[in-house]
Each structure stands twice: as C-alpha cells, then as structure tokens.
Design a protein around this motif. Structure first.
Motif, PDB file in Angstrom:
ATOM      1  N   HIS A 140       1.037  -1.322   0.220  1.00 44.14           N
ATOM      2  CA  HIS A 140       0.573  -0.293  -0.081  1.00 44.14           C
ATOM      3  C   HIS A 140       0.744   1.518  -0.071  1.00 44.14           C
ATOM      4  CE1 HIS A 140      -3.331  -3.118  -0.080  1.00 44.14           C
ATOM      5  NE2 HIS A 140      -2.676  -2.426   1.972  1.00 44.14           N
ATOM      6  N   TRP A 152      -0.175   6.295   0.602  1.00 48.80           N
ATOM      7  CA  TRP A 152      -0.117   5.094   1.451  1.00 48.80           C
ATOM      8  C   TRP A 152      -1.523   4.430   1.782  1.00 48.80           C
ATOM      9  CZ3 TRP A 152       1.368   0.854   4.117  1.00 48.80           C
ATOM     10  CH2 TRP A 152       0.964   0.103   4.058  1.00 48.80           C
ATOM     11  N   LYS A 153      -2.713   3.440   0.551  1.00 46.40           N
ATOM     12  CA  LYS A 153      -3.249   3.870   0.478  1.00 46.40           C
ATOM     13  C   LYS A 153      -3.794   4.677  -0.623  1.00 46.40           C
ATOM     14  CE  LYS A 153      -4.073  -0.581   3.370  1.00 46.40           C
ATOM     15  NZ  LYS A 153      -5.614  -0.376   4.820  1.00 46.40           N
ATOM     16  N   ASN A 155      -3.068   7.682   0.293  1.00 49.46           N
ATOM     17  CA  ASN A 155      -3.531   8.973   0.778  1.00 49.46           C
ATOM     18  C   ASN A 155      -2.619   9.274   1.105  1.00 49.46           C
ATOM     19  OD1 ASN A 155      -6.904   8.472   1.341  1.00 49.46           O
ATOM     20  ND2 ASN A 155      -5.859   7.087   3.235  1.00 49.46           N
ATOM     21  N   ARG A 211      -0.669   6.408  10.479  1.00 47.90           N
ATOM     22  CA  ARG A 211      -1.811   6.190  10.833  1.00 47.90           C
ATOM     23  C   ARG A 211      -2.701   7.006  11.691  1.00 47.90           C
ATOM     24  NH1 ARG A 211       1.350   3.107  16.311  1.00 47.90           N
ATOM     25  NH2 ARG A 211       0.912   0.891  15.507  1.00 47.90           N
ATOM     26  N   ASP A 214      -4.046   5.361   7.862  1.00 47.29           N
ATOM     27  CA  ASP A 214      -4.833   4.612   7.842  1.00 47.29           C
ATOM     28  C   ASP A 214      -4.756   4.313   9.341  1.00 47.29           C
ATOM     29  OD1 ASP A 214      -5.736   2.062   7.493  1.00 47.29           O
ATOM     30  OD2 ASP A 214      -4.118   1.042   7.067  1.00 47.29           O
ATOM     31  N   PHE A 217      -2.930   1.239   9.612  1.00 44.93           N
ATOM     32  CA  PHE A 217      -1.255   1.208   9.488  1.00 44.93           C
ATOM     33  C   PHE A 217      -0.745  -0.454  11.025  1.00 44.93           C
ATOM     34  CE2 PHE A 217       3.787   2.441   9.737  1.00 44.93           C
ATOM     35  CZ  PHE A 217       3.076   2.023   8.588  1.00 44.93           C
TER      36      PHE A 217
END
Length: 233
Positions: A140, A152-153, A155, A211, A214, A217
């Motif tokens: 990710h 991350w993903k 974002n 975090r 996510d 995470f």
C-alpha cells in the motif's frame, strides 16, 4: 545559498551564531520570539529553522506545531542542558534534530550541513538516478524521492526529511531487520552522534503520521532489543 532562520530570545546567541553561519556562507534571518518568526514564515519559508524551546509570546514547541501544518522543512531544536523531556517531545512533534545548550557552534554548523545534505539527497538534487531516487512501491506504500512524496492506500502523508529517510530504508527491504545503528547511519552523517532514543522518537512520529492516513497501519514492526522491520502488506 541556503536561508537559515534562527529563533532565540537570547540576543547574544542570535548575534554570535548568525555571524558564524554567515561566515560559513549561509543567509541568516534572526528572530527573538516565536510569533515574530511565524509571521515572517507566512510570507517566505526559510530552508531550515533553528529554534530555541523556551521563548516569550510563542515558544519553540508551539512554533514547530504551526510549521508542521504547512511545511516539512528541517528543524533543529536548541534545548536546555538537562531537559531530556523537551528533547523527546520535540522529536515526537516533528523536529529533525536537537543540540544541547551550551553548544559548540562548529557542532551546530555540522548538524545544519548534515540536514541540508539529507534534504538535497531526498529531493534528488544530487547525482544520477539510483535505486534511492526511483519511485518505490511496497504494498500500500508509494514513495517518490524526487518529489518527497509519500502515499499510503492512495492518501498523502507528509513526512520530514528524517522520517522519509527512515521509512525508505525500512521499506527498501521488506522483512529484513534494520538495527538502530543502521538507521542512524541512514539518517545522520558519520560525524553526528545520536542515541537510540532519537531514532525511537522518529519512528513513533512516523507511525503516528501513517496511522492518520490509516488507523490500521502496522507495517513497521518493533523487534525489542534488535531494531525495526517493514512488513509488506
């Protein structure tokens, strides 16, 4: 010529350090309180800031918090000789490094140069394209060193220079353990000594930022007494 902002309520420090930095080829702006510095930064950000912690009107911690809302530029804290709480808190809030008062001006110059070199390396401004400057995808995670960009993903995650280098070092070899000493070598020049607590504080800050993108995470694993490992998801 790099522009350095020096923020301290001690006029003797402002004068002497500014003279040293200018003699080393830096452009220096000085401020004797955090609010005055913040007002100036809203018009033009420097390349790096050196901040005292205890200042009138707005202290260094508050100024750093405001800065981190809009910039990942390198920041060095000037801390009191015996105040370890300030050092740890400053690192967790996003400072890249700290220097204890009273300090050697030569040491401060070396810390500034080391941070600026790391920033240039992350930005890809030196040398040919290498593995360290290519876009890296690990599960990710996507890292683009040339743009100092992390996703991350999907974002966006805003990291300081130190946080970026630590994450890059861990993610380059998923599943392999990096000791604190190895991470120190990645994040700091040989002539700059930091202790284990400094690396741990940067990792905690890095995890917190990931975090925020996510809640689940968990890619950075702590191996107590050994170091850290990135686990590709």
């Amino acid at each position: 010529m790099s522009k350095i902002a020096l923020v301290d309520d001690d006029r003797n420090i402002l004068t002497s350090v500014a003279m040293t930095l200018e003699a080393e080829g830096f452009e220096v702006d000085t401020y004797n309180d955090g609010q005055t510095a913040l007002d100036a930064f809203s018009k033009r950000l420097p390349d790096m800031a050196v901040l005292d912690i205890k200042m009138p009107r707005m202290d260094g911690m508050d100024l750093l918090q405001r800065l981190r809302q809009k910039s990942s530029m390198p920041v060095i804290f000037l801390t009191s000789k015996d105040d370890e709480i300030d050092e740890v808190l400053g690192l967790r809030m996003g400072a890249d490094d700290y220097v204890k008062k009273p300090f050697s001006q030569r040491l401060l110059v070396e810390r500034i140069r080391a941070l600026l070199r790391r920033q240039e390396a992350v930005a890809g401004d030196i040398g040919p394209t290498t593995e360290e400057t290519k876009v890296m995808v690990r599960g990710h995670l996507t890292m683009d060193p040339l743009r100092h960009a992390v996703k991350w993903k999907g974002n966006d995650v805003s990291l300081t220079v130190t946080e970026f280098l630590l994450l890059q070092a861990l993610a380059q070899r998923p599943g392999f353990v990096k000791s604190r000493d190895q991470l120190m070598d990645v994040a700091y020049d040989d002539q700059v000594y930091v202790d284990d607590r400094t690396i741990d504080s940067h990792i905690k800050r890095l995890r917190k930022k990931m975090r925020q993108a996510d809640d689940d995470f968990a890619a950075i694993e702590t191996l107590y007494g050994i170091g850290y490992r990135y686990n590709e998801e």
